[in-house]
Structure formats: structure tokens, C-alpha cells
Write a protein that holds these residues in place. Structure first.
Motif, mmCIF file in Angstrom:
data_model
loop_
_atom_site.group_PDB
_atom_site.id
_atom_site.type_symbol
_atom_site.label_atom_id
_atom_site.label_comp_id
_atom_site.label_asym_id
_atom_site.label_seq_id
_atom_site.Cartn_x
_atom_site.Cartn_y
_atom_site.Cartn_z
ATOM 1 N N TYR A 1 36.119 -16.650 86.796
ATOM 2 C CA TYR A 1 35.920 -17.874 87.571
ATOM 3 C C TYR A 1 36.552 -19.053 86.838
ATOM 4 N N VAL A 2 36.672 -20.159 87.545
ATOM 5 C CA VAL A 2 37.211 -21.378 86.957
ATOM 6 C C VAL A 2 36.049 -22.256 86.503
ATOM 7 N N GLU A 3 36.158 -22.812 85.319
ATOM 8 C CA GLU A 3 35.104 -23.655 84.745
ATOM 9 C C GLU A 3 34.683 -24.742 85.729
ATOM 10 N N GLY A 4 33.376 -24.815 85.980
ATOM 11 C CA GLY A 4 32.863 -25.788 86.938
ATOM 12 C C GLY A 4 32.724 -25.237 88.337
ATOM 13 N N TYR A 5 33.236 -24.026 88.568
ATOM 14 C CA TYR A 5 33.162 -23.398 89.896
ATOM 15 C C TYR A 5 32.545 -22.000 89.779
ATOM 16 N N GLU A 6 31.496 -21.901 88.940
ATOM 17 C CA GLU A 6 30.851 -20.617 88.698
ATOM 18 C C GLU A 6 30.156 -20.094 89.953
ATOM 19 N N GLY A 7 29.589 -21.006 90.731
ATOM 20 C CA GLY A 7 28.908 -20.616 91.959
ATOM 21 C C GLY A 7 29.897 -20.468 93.096
ATOM 22 N N GLY A 8 29.387 -20.383 94.290
ATOM 23 C CA GLY A 8 30.268 -20.255 95.455
ATOM 24 C C GLY A 8 30.582 -18.809 95.756
ATOM 25 N N GLU A 9 30.677 -18.515 97.014
ATOM 26 C CA GLU A 9 30.924 -17.147 97.470
ATOM 27 C C GLU A 9 32.405 -16.967 97.774
ATOM 28 N N PRO A 10 33.087 -15.989 97.148
ATOM 29 C CA PRO A 10 34.496 -15.755 97.484
ATOM 30 C C PRO A 10 34.650 -15.358 98.949
ATOM 31 N N ASP A 11 35.782 -15.724 99.542
ATOM 32 C CA ASP A 11 36.075 -15.252 100.893
ATOM 33 C C ASP A 11 36.127 -13.725 100.887
ATOM 34 N N ASP A 12 35.673 -13.117 101.977
ATOM 35 C CA ASP A 12 35.796 -11.663 102.075
ATOM 36 C C ASP A 12 37.268 -11.253 102.030
ATOM 37 N N GLU A 13 38.093 -12.020 102.733
ATOM 38 C CA GLU A 13 39.539 -11.779 102.724
ATOM 39 C C GLU A 13 40.247 -13.095 102.976
ATOM 40 N N LEU A 14 41.223 -13.415 102.138
ATOM 41 C CA LEU A 14 41.991 -14.651 102.303
ATOM 42 C C LEU A 14 42.949 -14.505 103.478
ATOM 43 N N LYS A 15 42.853 -15.410 104.438
ATOM 44 C CA LYS A 15 43.718 -15.355 105.608
ATOM 45 C C LYS A 15 45.116 -15.876 105.247
ATOM 46 N N PRO A 16 46.146 -15.069 105.462
ATOM 47 C CA PRO A 16 47.504 -15.489 105.063
ATOM 48 C C PRO A 16 47.931 -16.835 105.639
ATOM 49 N N LYS A 17 47.542 -17.113 106.886
ATOM 50 C CA LYS A 17 47.970 -18.365 107.522
ATOM 51 C C LYS A 17 47.329 -19.599 106.878
ATOM 52 N N LYS A 18 46.149 -19.418 106.258
ATOM 53 C CA LYS A 18 45.453 -20.548 105.630
ATOM 54 C C LYS A 18 46.083 -20.923 104.288
ATOM 55 N N LYS A 19 46.755 -19.953 103.649
ATOM 56 C CA LYS A 19 47.442 -20.174 102.364
ATOM 57 C C LYS A 19 46.521 -20.764 101.288
ATOM 58 N N VAL A 20 45.283 -20.255 101.240
ATOM 59 C CA VAL A 20 44.325 -20.750 100.247
ATOM 60 C C VAL A 20 44.811 -20.459 98.829
ATOM 61 N N PHE A 21 45.248 -19.209 98.588
ATOM 62 C CA PHE A 21 45.712 -18.865 97.242
ATOM 63 C C PHE A 21 46.927 -19.699 96.853
ATOM 64 N N GLU A 22 47.851 -19.851 97.776
ATOM 65 C CA GLU A 22 49.082 -20.600 97.471
ATOM 66 C C GLU A 22 48.777 -22.060 97.108
ATOM 67 N N LYS A 23 47.808 -22.656 97.815
ATOM 68 C CA LYS A 23 47.449 -24.053 97.527
ATOM 69 C C LYS A 23 46.807 -24.181 96.149
ATOM 70 N N LEU A 24 45.966 -23.222 95.797
ATOM 71 C CA LEU A 24 45.331 -23.250 94.478
ATOM 72 C C LEU A 24 46.326 -22.906 93.379
ATOM 73 N N GLN A 25 47.194 -21.946 93.671
ATOM 74 C CA GLN A 25 48.164 -21.475 92.680
ATOM 75 C C GLN A 25 49.101 -22.591 92.224
ATOM 76 N N ALA A 26 49.334 -23.564 93.076
ATOM 77 C CA ALA A 26 50.228 -24.678 92.721
ATOM 78 C C ALA A 26 49.740 -25.423 91.482
ATOM 79 N N ASP A 27 48.425 -25.323 91.186
ATOM 80 C CA ASP A 27 47.860 -26.006 90.013
ATOM 81 C C ASP A 27 47.442 -25.045 88.912
ATOM 82 N N PHE A 28 47.876 -23.769 89.014
ATOM 83 C CA PHE A 28 47.629 -22.806 87.931
ATOM 84 C C PHE A 28 48.639 -23.058 86.820
#
Length: 504
Positions: free
Chosen positions: A444-471
Motif C-alpha cells: 500500500y501507499v503510506e497514508g492510504y492503508e485503508g480503502g477497498e481495492p477495486d475488484d477490477e480496474l476498468k480500462p476506460k477509467k484509466k485509474v492505474f494510468e492516472k496514478l502511475q503518472a506520479d509513481f
């Protein structure tokens, strides 16, 4: 004259019996002599505090099972709702929402204790704001800060205040405030974890089972929980049995088909742990048995919260962001989707096998254990960067909730996260979990220990891509998102040498 019938009454427990109930299953007891001296004179007054931020989940049965012991021992128990502390915790919720959540906590805690058959006559609830904003309390805080050194405050809070590189002043105040609470609540003792974060391992790192989850949700979440065959270390399912089910029922039944040995009743946790370590008990049977026992605990709570009044309270205290009123068409400032790292299901994986892709020279096909019944098949473009023998049997960091996709005819069920160099020639290194991690542990990322992961990331939402921009990889080779470290419960995720690199 007819003889009178007198009902046999169970004798009240004596001081020694009360002491046993109060102290059993505790890791540490401070002031034992004082405790026994009080019990010889009168009932003990004790309190437990909780901040009303997130939604209570099944791990709350851990403190509840102990509070049940206190009440059975005749203690006067106060539950403190730390609403002021909750408000000051990064301003996570406005006052009006915290008031509703405090009411929700009170109702759900009563329902939990009722579900395990505990009398509530000696239980009371107090809000921190009932006294913590008073003139007298504020003056005592100032007096305390004038006599306690920074060293002593930091040492006292080391186990319960999260240790970070740049700590907030609140972390130094916290131990003193907790000591003052004991005085203002007029109690003899307080109950808390030696390390309060560790007792919530089952819910926070494995499953996050909500107290009002449907039975099918409980099954689904337990299926995801880390429970490696024979592994008794960091096993949240076993921990839940040890700290909740055994104290409540004094036994635990493994349910299984006759061909696998049939049902078996354990009267001690140690015997169950031994059989699991020797793989006499299978993880699947363990999870199924916990599912049945847990649903028996949750059924009365579900039933109580099925009333219109408590349904309304639940929805008001924890509004669903996805059901917020949509903006009118054409509105430019519509509410953006909440894209946070906790939506990613990132886990520690162990590479079981590595083979060249039969139809692509640049791709490996790996079998990776992520704590599930079967290893995942993962296709990675690492052939030109990492020799096969360096991948075999190593720990990696795997993104597990991408939509599976075929890569040259082989379906990939995850992504191995790697550090990449900025310049040419391009270098790639798989991220390294801390030594000692087990397959399936959550990253997990520090400060985001809680929260429920998505069952499956929807490709059209680009959640991973948006987060990855700041990795990024920090200057000391630590994986980060917006300068917050990637962590497991054993420490930081890193790479070997690619300072300042990206993560993909």
C-alpha cells in the motif's frame, strides 16, 4: 403449606475469578497489584477509546470480545468516542458527519455485544467533545505540556502513533491527552493494544469485511484473504480465530467433507495452529469454517440494521460517493472521480516458474504465487532486462486487479511492477518487497492503508494510468507515489539502483 421452590442462583465471581476474566488473552497487564486491590473492594472502572472515522469492520470483534470479558467480570465500562481526535485527523470529515458516525458506532457496538450475548447494564458511551473542549481540560493540556519532555512524549507514543519522517506535533500530544482522558472519565484503567495497528491485521490487510456485508460478500472477501498452506506467520484468518472466535466460543469446528477427514472440533487454538502448520488443515477448509462462524456473529447485527431507522442512519453517516447527484450536462466543474492508490490491489508475489513465451522472444510467462489457491499466469516484457535465473523464486510486486488480457495468445493475470531508468540505454529492475514478506501480503501507499481495492480496474477509467503518472523512485531507491512510500507491514518497497526512475 406448599414448600417454596427456590431457583438456584449462580454465585457471583470472586476477585480472583474477576481478575482472570479481565486479564485473560491480554499481551501485557500493567499495575496488577493495584488491579487486585481494587477488585477486593469494589468493581473496576475501565475505558476503551476509538476514533469515529472509518466504518467499523469485523476486526472490531477483537476489542469487543475483551470488553465482553470486562462486563462479565462486573466492570463498569466506558467507551470513549474520540470525535475530536477524529476531526483533527487530517480533517477527514466535517462535524455533522462525525456526529452521525458517532451515533452509528454506538448502535453497531451495542449490536456486536448483543450478538455475543453480553449484558449492557454497566456499559456507557461518552464523546470526547463532551469534555475535551472545556476550559478545565484545555488548561490541563497546557499544564501537562509544561512538565512533560519531548523525549518522554515521543517514547510514550512510539507504539500507537505512526512514526514518519516528519512527525506532526499532535503525535507528541497524543499520549498526554490519553492520560488526561483517564482522569476526566473517572476510571481506574484503560484498555488498548500494545500496538493497536497490529490487531486489525485481518481486516485492514486481508479482507476488510464490513459488519453489514452480505453473506456472498463475506465469502468473496475471505477468498481473497492471505492464508498460505502451512504458514502460521502473518496469517489473518488464524489470527481472527485466535483473538475472536476462541475467546467467544471456547472451541472452533473445522467443517470438511468426509473424504478429507470430516468435521473436527478444536478446544484449544494451539492444536488448530499445529494442524494447520503441518498441513492437516487445508486453507480452503479453514476459510469456509471461519465464514460459517463469522456469519453466525453477523446475522443478528444485519437483522438489527435492517430496520428503516438504522438503514437511514448508515446511509447518512457513510454516504456513497458514487450516488452523489450528477452534474448537469455541460457543467465544466463536475466532481472528479476519486483516484487514490488504495484502489490498486498490489500484493507481494513469489515467482514459482519462468519460461520464454512460445510466440514472443521478448516476453516471459511466469507463474506467480500471490496467496491464492492457484498461482497467477503473468506475461512480462523482461527478457532483455532480467535474466531468467534472477526471476526464478524471487519476490516481486504484482498489480493484481488489472483486467486480464491476452499477450500474444497467453492471458496475463497481473503486472509485475518495475523501476525504469530515465535515460538511455534503458534499464529495468523489478521492485523489491522488504525481506521476510510472504506471498499475498498487501502493498500500500503510506497514508492510504485503508480503502477497498477495486475488484477490477476498468480500462476506460484509466485509474492505474492516472496514478502511475506520479509513481517515482526516490533518491534512496524507494518506490513512491507523490513522495509517499510504497510499504508492506515489514517496511518500504525499493529497487536496487535506479534512483529517480519511473515505475511501470
Amino acid at each position: 403449606m406448599q414448600p417454596m421452590e427456590v431457583a438456584a442462583m449462580e454465585p457471583a465471581p470472586g476477585p480472583q475469578e474477576k481478575y482472570h476474566l479481565i486479564t485473560r488473552n491480554l499481551q501485557e497487564v500493567l499495575g496488577e497489584d493495584k488491579l487486585m486491590a481494587i477488585l477486593k473492594k469494589r468493581e473496576l472502572k475501565i475505558y476503551w477509546g476509538t476514533a469515529t472515522t472509518g466504518k467499523p469492520h469485523v476486526a472490531y470483534f477483537v476489542p469487543m470480545s475483551k470488553i465482553a470479558d470486562f462486563l462479565k467480570a462486573g466492570c463498569e465500562v466506558t467507551i470513549l468516542f474520540a470525535d475530536l481526535h477524529a476531526y483533527l485527523d487530517n480533517m477527514k470529515a466535517p462535524w455533522e458527519l462525525l456526529e452521525l458516525r458517532t451515533l452509528y458506532y454506538e448502535n453497531v457496538i451495542k449490536a456486536m455485544l448483543e450478538s455475543i450475548g453480553v449484558p449492557l447494564e454497566k456499559l456507557k458511551f461518552v464523546r470526547g467533545t463532551d469534555y475535551q473542549l472545556s476550559k478545565e481540560y484545555t488548561l490541563d493540556v497546557y499544564r501537562l505540556s509544561s512538565v512533560v519532555t519531548q523525549h518522554d512524549a515521543k517514547k510514550a507514543g512510539a507504539e500507537v502513533v505512526k512514526q514518519v519522517e516528519h512527525p506532526l506535533l499532535s503525535g507528541l500530544l497524543y499520549p498526554g491527552l490519553q492520560a488526561l482522558d483517564e482522569e476526566y472519565l473517572k476510571v481506574d484503567a484503560q484498555f488498548g493494544g500494545v500496538d493497536q495497528r497490529k490487531i486489525f491485521t485481518f481486516a485492514e490487510k486481508d479482507s476488510k469485511i464490513d459488519l453489514l456485508d452480505r453473506k456472498e460478500d463475506v465469502k468473496k472477501k475471505l477468498k481473497k484473504a492471505f492464508c498460505e498452506p502451512g504458514n502460521i506467520e502473518n496469517n489473518g484468518v488464524l489470527s481472527f480465530i485466535k483473538h475472536v472466535l476462541f475467546p467467544l466460543k471456547s472451541e472452533f469446528v473445522i467443517l470438511r467433507e468426509e473424504k478429507w477427514g470430516g468435521n473436527k472440533t478444536y478446544t484449544t487454538y494451539e492444536a488448530l495452529e499445529k494442524d494447520f502448520a503441518e498441513q492437516v488443515v487445508h486453507p480452503g477448509d479453514l476459510k469456509n469454517s471461519v465464514e460459517v462462524a463469522l456469519n453466525k456473529l453477523l446475522d443478528p447485527i444485519r437483522e438489527k440494521f435492517n430496520s428503516p431507522e438504522l438503514k437511514k442512519l448508515t446511509n447518512a453517516a457513510y454516504p456513497n460517493p458514487s450516488k452523489a447527484k450528477p452534474a448537469e450536462k455541460g457543467t465544466k466543474n463536475s466532481e472528479p472521480e476519486n483516484v487514490v492508490p488504495s484502489r490498486l490491489d498490489i500484493r507481494v508475489g513469489k515467482v514459482i516458474s519462468v519460461e520464454k513465451h512460445p510466440d514472443a522472444d521478448s516476453l516471459y510467462v511466469e507463474k506467480i504465487d500471490v496467496g491464492e489457491p492457484e498461482p497467477r499466469t503473468v506475461v512480462s516484457g523482461l527478457v532483455q532486462f532480467v535474466p531468467k535465473e534472477q526471476l526464478q523464486d524471487r519476490l516481486v510486486v504484482l498489480l493484481c486487479n488489472l483486467k486480464p488480457q491476452k499477450m500474444r495468445g497467453v492471458e496475463s493475470q497481473g503486472m509485475v511492477l518495475c523501476a525504469s531508468s530515465v535515460g538511455e540505454p534503458r534499464q529495468v529492475e523489478p521492485l523489491d518487497p522488504p525481506a521476510g514478506c510472504c506471498a499475498g501480503e498487501r502493498v500500500y501507499v503510506e497514508g492510504y492503508e485503508g480503502g477497498e481495492p477495486d475488484d477490477e480496474l476498468k480500462p476506460k477509467k484509466k485509474v492505474f494510468e492516472k496514478l502511475q503518472a506520479d509513481f517515482r523512485i526516490s533518491e534512496d531507491c524507494v518506490a513512491q507515489w507523490k513522495q509517499r512510500n510504497f510499504l508492506t507491514k515489514l517496511g518500504r518497497v525499493s529497487c536496487k539502483s535506479l534512483k529517480g526512475g519511473s515505475i511501470s
